[in-house]
Enzyme design. Structure first.
Site, short mmCIF file in Angstrom:
data_model
loop_
_atom_site.label_atom_id
_atom_site.label_comp_id
_atom_site.label_asym_id
_atom_site.label_seq_id
_atom_site.Cartn_x
_atom_site.Cartn_y
_atom_site.Cartn_z
N HIS A 69 17.31 14.04 -16.03
CA HIS A 69 15.92 14.09 -15.62
C HIS A 69 15.64 12.82 -14.83
CE1 HIS A 69 11.51 14.28 -15.85
NE2 HIS A 69 11.58 12.97 -16.05
N ASN A 93 21.08 20.90 -16.86
CA ASN A 93 21.29 20.24 -15.58
C ASN A 93 21.50 18.73 -15.68
OD1 ASN A 93 18.68 19.26 -15.97
ND2 ASN A 93 17.76 20.76 -14.62
N LYS A 111 20.38 13.97 -20.32
CA LYS A 111 19.99 15.04 -21.23
C LYS A 111 21.09 15.35 -22.25
CE LYS A 111 16.83 17.23 -17.97
NZ LYS A 111 16.49 18.51 -17.30
N ARG A 122 23.28 16.64 -10.44
CA ARG A 122 23.18 18.06 -10.81
C ARG A 122 24.17 18.90 -10.01
NH1 ARG A 122 16.60 18.76 -11.43
NH2 ARG A 122 16.46 17.69 -13.44
N PHE A 144 9.27 28.94 -18.86
CA PHE A 144 10.47 28.24 -19.31
C PHE A 144 10.17 27.01 -20.17
CE2 PHE A 144 9.48 26.47 -15.11
CZ PHE A 144 9.49 25.10 -15.36
#
Length: 126
Positions: free
Chosen positions: A104, A101, A8, A91, A56
């Site tokens: 993915h 975090n 990410k 994470r 979210f």
């Protein structure tokens, strides 16, 4: 079994992509191909469509399009199970928050197939 891992934007900014790749490889998961790119809003919404009704969702999409990511198509026997072990370990080690975090990973066989197809579609559009 195919799956998708994504380094990410927060991890890319922190230079953690090699850590993610190393951890994936250490779990006997084959890295099929990968590439860096900034996801479009449509791609991020498609990726996280299972969360579309959650509060979210908009913030997650905004975060995922905030910078460059590394998309990694992977495969192995029990890939999604192995990938979830990697995701949780990464994470725990590197995440700055629940939202940021770092990685993915497809969380089921079905998600892995759908997300691997997304990778192929993104690749075609590039």
């Amino acid at each position: 079994e195919p799956a998708l891992a994504i380094v990410k934007p927060d991890a890319m900014k922190r230079g953690l992509s090699n850590n993610v790749l190393s951890m994936i490889a250490s779990e006997d998961i084959e890295i099929v191909e990968g590439g860096r790119r900034k996801l479009s809003k449509y791609e991020a919404e498609f990726l996280y469509q299972t969360h579309a009704s959650k509060d979210f969702f908009a913030g997650l999409v905004d975060f995922m399009i905030s910078g460059e990511s590394m998309l990694i198509k992977v495969r192995s026997v029990d890939c999604s199970k192995k990938l979830r072990v990697v995701v949780e370990a990464l994470r725990k080690s590197y995440a700055m928050s629940v939202r940021e975090n770092i990685v993915h990973g497809s969380d089921s066989v079905e998600s892995g197939r759908r997300e691997a197809r997304l990778f192929d579609l993104i690749k075609l559009r590039s």
